[in-house]
Design a protein around this motif. Structure first.
Motif, PDB file in Angstrom:
ATOM      1  N   PHE A  25      12.205 -18.488  -6.011  1.00 53.17           N
ATOM      2  CA  PHE A  25      11.246 -17.685  -6.358  1.00 53.17           C
ATOM      3  C   PHE A  25      11.813 -16.640  -7.501  1.00 53.17           C
ATOM      4  O   PHE A  25      12.813 -16.013  -7.343  1.00 53.17           O
ATOM      5  CB  PHE A  25      10.840 -16.793  -5.339  1.00 53.17           C
ATOM      6  CG  PHE A  25       9.864 -15.520  -5.945  1.00 53.17           C
ATOM      7  CD1 PHE A  25       8.384 -15.624  -6.214  1.00 53.17           C
ATOM      8  CD2 PHE A  25      10.293 -14.265  -6.031  1.00 53.17           C
ATOM      9  CE1 PHE A  25       7.885 -14.743  -6.599  1.00 53.17           C
ATOM     10  CE2 PHE A  25       9.527 -13.278  -6.566  1.00 53.17           C
ATOM     11  CZ  PHE A  25       8.265 -13.343  -6.895  1.00 53.17           C
ATOM     12  N   ARG A  26      11.284 -16.892  -8.847  1.00 53.70           N
ATOM     13  CA  ARG A  26      11.407 -15.893  -9.912  1.00 53.70           C
ATOM     14  C   ARG A  26      10.348 -15.226 -10.499  1.00 53.70           C
ATOM     15  O   ARG A  26       9.289 -16.085 -10.659  1.00 53.70           O
ATOM     16  CB  ARG A  26      12.370 -16.544 -10.756  1.00 53.70           C
ATOM     17  CG  ARG A  26      13.947 -16.801 -10.386  1.00 53.70           C
ATOM     18  CD  ARG A  26      14.701 -17.310 -11.439  1.00 53.70           C
ATOM     19  NE  ARG A  26      14.171 -18.414 -11.874  1.00 53.70           N
ATOM     20  CZ  ARG A  26      14.342 -19.541 -12.944  1.00 53.70           C
ATOM     21  NH1 ARG A  26      15.263 -18.943 -13.796  1.00 53.70           N
ATOM     22  NH2 ARG A  26      13.888 -20.422 -13.228  1.00 53.70           N
ATOM     23  N   ILE A  27       9.943 -14.161 -10.631  1.00 58.55           N
ATOM     24  CA  ILE A  27       8.848 -13.459 -10.867  1.00 58.55           C
ATOM     25  C   ILE A  27       8.106 -14.160 -12.102  1.00 58.55           C
ATOM     26  O   ILE A  27       6.885 -14.358 -11.835  1.00 58.55           O
ATOM     27  CB  ILE A  27       9.026 -12.026 -10.829  1.00 58.55           C
ATOM     28  CG1 ILE A  27       7.256 -11.340 -10.935  1.00 58.55           C
ATOM     29  CG2 ILE A  27       9.662 -11.518 -11.845  1.00 58.55           C
ATOM     30  CD1 ILE A  27       6.752 -11.633  -9.662  1.00 58.55           C
ATOM     31  N   GLU A  28       8.738 -14.394 -13.140  1.00 60.67           N
ATOM     32  CA  GLU A  28       7.861 -14.753 -14.341  1.00 60.67           C
ATOM     33  C   GLU A  28       7.228 -15.830 -14.419  1.00 60.67           C
ATOM     34  O   GLU A  28       6.103 -16.074 -14.227  1.00 60.67           O
ATOM     35  CB  GLU A  28       8.729 -14.588 -15.709  1.00 60.67           C
ATOM     36  CG  GLU A  28       9.494 -13.179 -15.741  1.00 60.67           C
ATOM     37  CD  GLU A  28      10.826 -13.224 -15.462  1.00 60.67           C
ATOM     38  OE1 GLU A  28      11.274 -13.796 -14.552  1.00 60.67           O
ATOM     39  OE2 GLU A  28      11.655 -12.818 -16.171  1.00 60.67           O
ATOM     40  N   PRO A  29       8.037 -17.047 -13.868  1.00 60.31           N
ATOM     41  CA  PRO A  29       7.412 -18.451 -13.637  1.00 60.31           C
ATOM     42  C   PRO A  29       6.322 -18.381 -12.813  1.00 60.31           C
ATOM     43  O   PRO A  29       5.545 -19.219 -12.756  1.00 60.31           O
ATOM     44  CB  PRO A  29       8.702 -19.561 -13.614  1.00 60.31           C
ATOM     45  CG  PRO A  29       9.633 -18.452 -13.379  1.00 60.31           C
ATOM     46  CD  PRO A  29       9.478 -17.271 -13.976  1.00 60.31           C
ATOM     47  N   TYR A  30       6.687 -17.819 -11.502  1.00 59.23           N
ATOM     48  CA  TYR A  30       5.557 -17.934 -10.508  1.00 59.23           C
ATOM     49  C   TYR A  30       4.332 -17.026 -10.785  1.00 59.23           C
ATOM     50  O   TYR A  30       3.394 -17.599 -10.413  1.00 59.23           O
ATOM     51  CB  TYR A  30       6.263 -17.326  -9.313  1.00 59.23           C
ATOM     52  CG  TYR A  30       7.046 -18.411  -8.241  1.00 59.23           C
ATOM     53  CD1 TYR A  30       8.180 -19.072  -8.728  1.00 59.23           C
ATOM     54  CD2 TYR A  30       6.490 -18.544  -6.990  1.00 59.23           C
ATOM     55  CE1 TYR A  30       8.733 -19.916  -8.068  1.00 59.23           C
ATOM     56  CE2 TYR A  30       7.291 -19.585  -6.239  1.00 59.23           C
ATOM     57  CZ  TYR A  30       8.399 -20.254  -6.645  1.00 59.23           C
ATOM     58  OH  TYR A  30       9.101 -21.208  -5.897  1.00 59.23           O
TER      59      TYR A  30
END
Lengths: 262, 399
Positions: free
Chosen positions: B140-145
């Protein structure tokens, strides 16, 4: 390095009650205090400043009384404070609150690092931090337990995940929310209070913002509406056992057997 | 912009007017009544004040076309390729809501090597599963998710988006709901679909002392998060009747300014949220050694031990074992509280338990209001007697 910490004034206790007649919260005598989670964010910010240099600002939104938490932040080592206050901000939900704070941050200048407490004790939502990051178009990491390393262009943090602990590198500018167990917040210093008592807290309203459209703030800028508030209902379907401890333990034993727990 | 307008008049009783406002926002300046920024627009002054004195001025809000937004979308969180129980619970609840309101139920899963999860979700009655599978989405990494969820929402145009109240869900939901400039209600404990597809949401606030009923009337989609163990986990139905769709993301949507360096499992301590039976120690426990009897009783019942805030503060019980709003929310089959008074902060973290047995000396303790079986007695007498009795019964076979 520039850091901004977002702080909030919350009711002094969670033991709030609803007035049976009016259906609104009874706030008299409850008092107000700094959201306890924000203390950890302030402490983290001040420690970074002590090792890396730079300035730390505290930002809050609320009525004039909210200046009290900014004064407290200053006594803990914050250099300057800004209060976003305007009657038109009242009734803000998560979206309007984070939008207003993001506008305020743009006004003072987006810093390298934005810090928020993990959540507040009155709303309990933990949502405002990530939403601010969205409006500023910067990355964020929530539930940060520790900052392991700081460089000029970014830092390495340890974050709490559900069943795991993660270590991540994040580039500035960014926003992180701070878990409560990482650092021990220092007490406000009286000496610092005396030294800093002339520090003026800047106040900004809608007319100071880049976006001055009133429909984006306060109740009007809030998509969620509270239909009503009420006290949680107690489950009244219960039985109470009285007797000697000998009788009571026997009854409990039988009950547990009947429920197949023994 | 809504605000309270004051129609000044010469004859007024300031004491009476200022008493109308629970927020003390009505003040008198140079003989004129004014509203300060403490005003929360509760409208009580309009309702209860002298007729015509206070007025709520409200601008009309441009309504969106709600008909364009239809269906319920669940963001299904996976961890190491397995669906989290909280996501299944939400799928189960969403299925009921979808059937009642005659809407489609969709799910979205983001990650790497997650293909089997599509078929698995269809068994729970999901009509459409969107999979975003890519090595860049492994962690989980905020931008791509956020970009993935945004794509799913633009593709499906759902009326409702439900997300688990996990660390990841609480990171993703505010970000994406802000992107759509729409409402998000955290930690809902009650959800129902009303007129025009409006979602009735009820959530605790002020640490559970107050419940708030919330609407997102003029914005879509309506975002809500739900914590673990609020709704029941559904059983998989026999016949899957839906489709799995693989969606691709553009390379720039996969970019992130975050690099995950390491993910390590927490030291494997059993979580109290997963326990079927819990024995809880409360303030009545006078010293650390006395916790031994609580542990003995728990062991005999195959239970885990949890504590109230006061025992966490003394350091006798680990903070991961704290029940309540500042701790964990649990929903075991059986919970036995030993000397717990049952403050609302504690009760809010366990009152969904299937069976609550409370032992407390004080007959008036609030715990008895939520206990299915309230035992009025001293834990220092009852618990040791219980341990002896259970051992005696078991020992009858063993010795």
């Amino acid at each position: 390095m520039r850091i901004i910490v977002c702080v909030k004034q919350v009711p002094g206790t969670n033991q709030v009650e609803i007035d049976d007649v009016t259906g609104v919260l009874k706030r008299e005598g409850v008092g107000a205090k700094m959201n306890p989670y924000d203390l950890y964010a302030i402490e983290t910010a001040v420690r970074i400043k002590e090792t890396q240099g730079g300035t730390v600002s505290a930002l809050s939104m609320g009525p004039m009384q909210a200046e009290a938490v900014l004064r407290e932040a200053i006594m803990m080592g914050i250099d300057e404070a800004v209060l976003l206050t305007d009657r038109k901000f009242s009734g803000s939900d998560v979206l309007a609150t984070s939008y207003t704070l993001a506008q305020g941050i743009k006004k003072i200048g987006v810093p390298d690092l934005l810090l928020c407490g993990k959540m507040t004790t009155d709303g309990d939502t933990a949502q405002v931090g990530p939403a601010i990051a969205e409006f500023l178009n910067i990355p964020h990491i929530t539930n940060v337990k520790a900052i392991l390393e700081i460089r000029e262009d970014g830092m390495v943090v340890e974050m709490d995940l559900l069943h795991a602990v993660g270590v991540a590198d994040i580039l500035f500018p960014c926003l992180i929310t701070i878990e409560k167990d990482g650092v021990q917040p220092r007490l406000p210093s009286y000496r610092r209070k005396l030294a800093m008592q002339d520090v003026k807290i800047s106040r900004y309203g809608i007319s100071d913002m880049e976006d001055q459209n009133e429909n984006h703030y306060g109740l009007e800028g809030s998509p969620t509406k509270v239909v009503r508030i009420f006290s949680p209902a107690a489950n009244t379907d219960y039985e109470k056992w009285h007797g000697s401890s000998e009788e009571l333990s026997t009854m409990l034993l039988q009950k547990l057997k009947q429920m197949k727990h023994l | 912009m809504a605000e309270i307008i004051v129609h000044q008049s010469e004859n007024y009783d300031f004491q009476q007017l200022s008493g109308l406002c629970p927020f003390n926002a009505i003040i008198e300046v140079d003989g004129l009544i004014q509203i300060t920024d403490a005003c929360r627009l509760c409208k009580l002054c309009v309702k209860n004040g002298p007729p015509g004195f206070f007025e709520l001025a409200e601008n009309a809000v441009g309504n969106i076309d709600k008909k364009q937004w239809d269906g319920i979308l669940v963001y299904v969180e996976q961890e190491f390729g397995s669906i989290l129980p909280v996501s299944l619970e939400i799928v189960g609840k969403a299925k009921v809501l979808a059937e009642k309101s005659k809407q489609q139920l969709s799910a979205i899963v983001i990650g790497d090597e997650i293909s089997p999860l599509g078929e698995q979700l269809l068994k729970y009655g999901v009509n459409q599963v969107l999979l975003y599978e890519n090595a860049a989405l492994k962690e989980f990494r905020i931008e791509p998710y956020a970009a993935g969820l945004e794509d799913g929402i633009r593709y499906l145009m759902p009326s409702v988006v439900l997300i688990g109240g996990t660390p990841i869900g609480r990171s993703l939901a505010p970000r994406v709901s802000a992107r759509f400039r729409t409402g998000l209600t955290a930690d809902c404990t009650f959800l129902e679909i009303g007129e025009e597809g409006n979602l009735d949401q009820i959530r605790p606030a002020f640490g559970g002392n107050i419940m708030a009923h919330i609407h997102t009337l003029n914005h879509r989609p309506q975002f809500a998060t739900v914590r673990h163990k609020i709704f029941d986990e559904p059983l998989p139905s026999e016949e899957p009747n839906g489709v799995v769709l693989h969606r691709t993301m553009l390379p720039e949507q996969l970019l992130s300014r975050i690099k995950i360096l390491e993910i390590r499992n927490k030291v494997a301590t059993p979580m109290i949220e997963d326990a079927e039976v819990l024995v809880v120690a409360g303030r009545a426990i006078r010293k650390k050694e006395d916790l031994k009897m609580i542990h003995q009783l728990a062991d005999l019942l195959g239970a885990q031990v949890a504590g109230t805030r006061s025992l966490i503060e003394t350091g006798w019980v680990d903070s991961k074992r704290q029940i309540g709003l500042s701790g964990r929310t649990v929903k075991p089959k059986l919970i036995i509280t030993c000397g717990v008074s049952g403050a609302i902060q504690f009760a809010a973290g366990m009152n969904q338990s299937e069976c609550i047995i409370a032992i407390n000396k004080d007959e008036k303790a609030p715990i008895f209001q939520i206990a299915h079986y309230g035992i009025v007695g001293d834990v220092y007498e009852i618990v040791p007697k219980m341990i002896r009795k259970i051992r005696k019964e078991a020992g009858g076979d063993a010795v």
